[in-house]
Design a protein around this motif. Structure first.
Motif, mmCIF file in Angstrom:
data_model
loop_
_atom_site.group_PDB
_atom_site.id
_atom_site.type_symbol
_atom_site.label_atom_id
_atom_site.label_comp_id
_atom_site.label_asym_id
_atom_site.label_seq_id
_atom_site.Cartn_x
_atom_site.Cartn_y
_atom_site.Cartn_z
ATOM 1 N N ILE A 46 -54.713 -17.128 39.983
ATOM 2 C CA ILE A 46 -55.630 -17.282 40.942
ATOM 3 C C ILE A 46 -55.383 -16.864 42.431
ATOM 4 O O ILE A 46 -56.348 -16.204 42.968
ATOM 5 C CB ILE A 46 -56.201 -18.991 41.101
ATOM 6 N N THR A 47 -54.180 -17.086 42.579
ATOM 7 C CA THR A 47 -53.717 -16.205 43.913
ATOM 8 C C THR A 47 -53.750 -14.765 43.833
ATOM 9 O O THR A 47 -54.185 -14.361 44.695
ATOM 10 C CB THR A 47 -52.103 -16.795 44.026
ATOM 11 N N LEU A 48 -53.400 -14.117 42.694
ATOM 12 C CA LEU A 48 -53.690 -12.722 42.460
ATOM 13 C C LEU A 48 -55.063 -12.302 42.758
ATOM 14 O O LEU A 48 -55.454 -11.273 43.346
ATOM 15 C CB LEU A 48 -52.918 -12.278 41.259
ATOM 16 N N THR A 49 -55.958 -13.005 42.206
ATOM 17 C CA THR A 49 -57.360 -12.817 42.092
ATOM 18 C C THR A 49 -57.942 -12.658 43.810
ATOM 19 O O THR A 49 -58.628 -11.976 44.015
ATOM 20 C CB THR A 49 -58.135 -13.777 41.493
ATOM 21 N N LEU A 50 -57.385 -13.918 44.357
ATOM 22 C CA LEU A 50 -58.049 -14.126 45.877
ATOM 23 C C LEU A 50 -57.211 -12.916 46.661
ATOM 24 O O LEU A 50 -57.912 -12.318 47.714
ATOM 25 C CB LEU A 50 -57.313 -15.325 46.489
ATOM 26 N N ILE A 51 -56.149 -12.654 46.202
ATOM 27 C CA ILE A 51 -55.284 -11.275 47.114
ATOM 28 C C ILE A 51 -56.363 -9.927 46.894
ATOM 29 O O ILE A 51 -56.569 -9.178 47.630
ATOM 30 C CB ILE A 51 -53.937 -11.195 46.848
ATOM 31 N N LEU A 70 -57.622 -13.481 50.395
ATOM 32 C CA LEU A 70 -55.966 -13.961 50.856
ATOM 33 C C LEU A 70 -54.959 -12.953 51.178
ATOM 34 O O LEU A 70 -55.176 -11.579 50.554
ATOM 35 C CB LEU A 70 -55.437 -14.789 49.516
ATOM 36 N N ALA A 71 -54.136 -13.319 51.894
ATOM 37 C CA ALA A 71 -53.225 -12.091 52.597
ATOM 38 C C ALA A 71 -52.401 -11.865 51.386
ATOM 39 O O ALA A 71 -51.834 -12.749 50.713
ATOM 40 C CB ALA A 71 -52.583 -12.399 53.730
ATOM 41 N N PRO A 72 -51.672 -10.592 51.179
ATOM 42 C CA PRO A 72 -50.715 -10.275 50.001
ATOM 43 C C PRO A 72 -49.574 -11.097 50.524
ATOM 44 O O PRO A 72 -49.311 -11.746 51.509
ATOM 45 C CB PRO A 72 -50.448 -8.802 50.697
ATOM 46 N N ASN A 73 -48.697 -11.298 49.308
ATOM 47 C CA ASN A 73 -47.755 -11.978 49.385
ATOM 48 C C ASN A 73 -47.899 -13.562 49.931
ATOM 49 O O ASN A 73 -47.032 -14.249 50.152
ATOM 50 C CB ASN A 73 -46.428 -11.429 50.214
ATOM 51 N N SER A 74 -49.007 -14.146 49.811
ATOM 52 C CA SER A 74 -49.215 -15.429 50.211
ATOM 53 C C SER A 74 -48.650 -16.557 48.921
ATOM 54 O O SER A 74 -48.784 -16.219 47.715
ATOM 55 C CB SER A 74 -50.797 -15.655 50.445
ATOM 56 N N ASP A 75 -48.509 -17.695 49.278
ATOM 57 C CA ASP A 75 -48.457 -18.924 48.403
ATOM 58 C C ASP A 75 -49.620 -19.261 47.960
ATOM 59 O O ASP A 75 -50.710 -19.055 48.647
ATOM 60 C CB ASP A 75 -47.391 -19.877 48.985
ATOM 61 N N PRO A 76 -49.648 -19.941 46.831
ATOM 62 C CA PRO A 76 -50.874 -20.511 46.288
ATOM 63 C C PRO A 76 -51.324 -21.458 47.482
ATOM 64 O O PRO A 76 -50.757 -22.372 47.932
ATOM 65 C CB PRO A 76 -50.837 -21.260 45.152
ATOM 66 N N GLY A 128 -47.243 -11.673 42.592
ATOM 67 C CA GLY A 128 -46.479 -10.788 43.424
ATOM 68 C C GLY A 128 -45.174 -9.878 42.744
ATOM 69 O O GLY A 128 -44.618 -9.109 43.310
ATOM 70 N N GLY A 129 -45.025 -10.300 41.347
ATOM 71 C CA GLY A 129 -43.969 -9.781 40.721
ATOM 72 C C GLY A 129 -44.375 -8.781 39.510
ATOM 73 O O GLY A 129 -43.864 -7.580 39.596
ATOM 74 N N ILE A 130 -45.004 -9.404 38.574
ATOM 75 C CA ILE A 130 -45.411 -8.568 37.282
ATOM 76 C C ILE A 130 -46.354 -7.473 37.459
ATOM 77 O O ILE A 130 -46.092 -6.362 37.168
ATOM 78 C CB ILE A 130 -45.928 -9.523 36.370
ATOM 79 N N ILE A 131 -47.441 -7.850 38.414
ATOM 80 C CA ILE A 131 -48.758 -6.913 38.742
ATOM 81 C C ILE A 131 -48.467 -6.415 40.207
ATOM 82 O O ILE A 131 -48.117 -7.223 40.860
ATOM 83 C CB ILE A 131 -50.178 -7.735 38.490
#
Length: 399
Positions: A201-206, A211-217, A69-72
């Motif tokens: 992986i979290t970014l891929t799921l979002i 996965l909901a935005p800004n979620s933890d892994p 949620g920071g760089i991309i």
């Protein structure tokens, strides 16, 4: 949670492959000096590092959130195939530098791959430029110098405190200290680098609406990322271990202890602050600092120069490969398949080239012919001129 599609599954699998390459590429960060001084046998060292990398993956998610949620920019319409292309760029650069025995940054290969792919797919608005500068570029420039200075000072203090002590007893004590500090570096590496794959992986799921935005892994992501890195670490990146342990300078136990302790402190502090620091640059800077901190020791600056050149090239090189992969992957399913086939062929070619001159736990501590016959540079000559050589009992054979 939405259903995970086949494409998202492919991207997740590719991310875990990157994590595996990150593991064997960065084993040297924790264990190169420990192996070169004989504090631990090579196979024991990598096994210990693998376990602690796995444990470290569970300690924090601050760096993972910096990536996801920071760089991309998650809202820029980034698709899973774009992340796939970024991972391909990072994996290929990791394997190329591994083949060359250069301790380049797996972290920066990942960042370069993601940035290059996103720029092609979404343009500059898909990247948070300020986060890249503050969280990646500035730490990348500062970390080797900070770790190197800390290691230089720690090495000098260590030798000053040990003056007059029995050299053999002192070496045994510092070898024990090296084992502890190497464990700390492994733990720190799992905390820092394990999170980077979790973030991808979290970014891929979002981006795939799983996965909901800004979620933890999720927990399963943390477990998979930690396990993939631990497996790669256990296999051992022997080529890079030899460069770090033998190619930069001749490390004594006191220097190894000082270098590893300073590196671990730097990595753990940066992970706590959410800085996506390159553990490779930190540890390499610490090893060079330890070389400059011992009177009579000489850093092999030609090796260091090749290593720094790889650092500089990592972001743009991985980015260019990923940009080309993104152009192809965005063409649809056939494009993704073509990228996968090309990447597998490149990986196979690199593996074949590596088998021509294998480096394993059995020969990782053998002297490097290039180091022994290396021409003396200006910096090396200047250091040698002003510092007397160490006693033969302290150094063993000449560099």
């Amino acid at each position: 949670m939405e259903h995970i599609t086949l494409l998202i599954g492919i991207v997740i699998a590719t991310a875990l492959v990157f994590d595996f390459t990150n593991g064997f590429h960065d084993t040297a960060n924790a264990m190169a000096t420990t192996i070169s001084t004989g504090a631990l046998k090579p196979k024991t060292a990598v096994a210990m590092s693998a376990v602690l990398n796995l444990v470290g993956a569970f300690l924090s998610v601050a760096v993972a959130k910096t990536i996801s949620g920071g760089i991309i920019d998650e809202s820029a319409g980034i698709k899973p195939e774009v992340i796939f292309a970024g991972l391909v760029g990072a994996i290929l650069w990791n394997l190329i530098t591994w083949l060359a025995g250069l301790p380049s940054s797996s972290s920066h290969a990942l960042f370069g791959g993601l940035i290059g792919a996103v720029l092609v797919a979404a343009g500059t608005h898909g990247i948070h430029g300020e986060a890249v500068v503050m969280k990646v570029l500035i730490p990348a420039a500062a970390a080797p110098f900070v770790a190197g200075l800390a290691s230089t000072l720690a090495t000098r203090v260590t030798y000053r405190l040990g003056r007059g002590a029995d050299p053999e007893a002192t070496s045994r004590g510092y070898r024990a200290g090296q084992i502890a500090s190497a464990g700390l570096v492994s733990l720190a590496h799992g905390t820092s680098d394990g999170q980077k794959t979790m973030g991808v992986i979290t970014l891929t799921l979002i981006t795939g609406n799983a996965l909901a935005p800004n979620s933890d892994p999720p927990l399963w992501v943390i477990v998979c990322a930690g396990a993939a890195m631990a497996l790669g670490t256990y296999l051992g990146g022997w080529r890079i271990i030899r460069t770090m342990g033998r190619g930069l300078t001749d490390i004594q136990p006191q220097q190894g202890f000082a270098a590893q302790t300073g590196a671990a402190a730097t990595i753990l502090a940066s992970s706590h602050l959410g800085f996506a620091l390159s553990t490779t640059q930190v540890c390499s800077g610490a090893v060079m600092g330890a070389g400059m901190g011992r009177s009579g020791a000489v850093v092999r600056w030609s090796t260091a120069g090749r290593m720094v050149a790889a650092w500089v090239l990592t972001l743009p090189a991985a980015g260019l490969v990923a940009a080309g992969a993104a152009l192809l992957a965005e063409q649809g399913s056939w494009g993704v398949a073509a990228v996968a086939v090309i990447a597998l062929a490149a990986c196979a070619a690199i593996r074949t080239a590596a088998r021509r001159k294998p480096i394993t736990h059995a020969n990782v501590n053998d002297p490097q012919p290039s180091a022994a016959g290396e021409p003396q540079g200006a910096v090396t000559a200047a250091i040698a001129a002003v510092t007397p050589p160490p006693p033969a009992s302290a150094t063993g054979t000449a560099a």
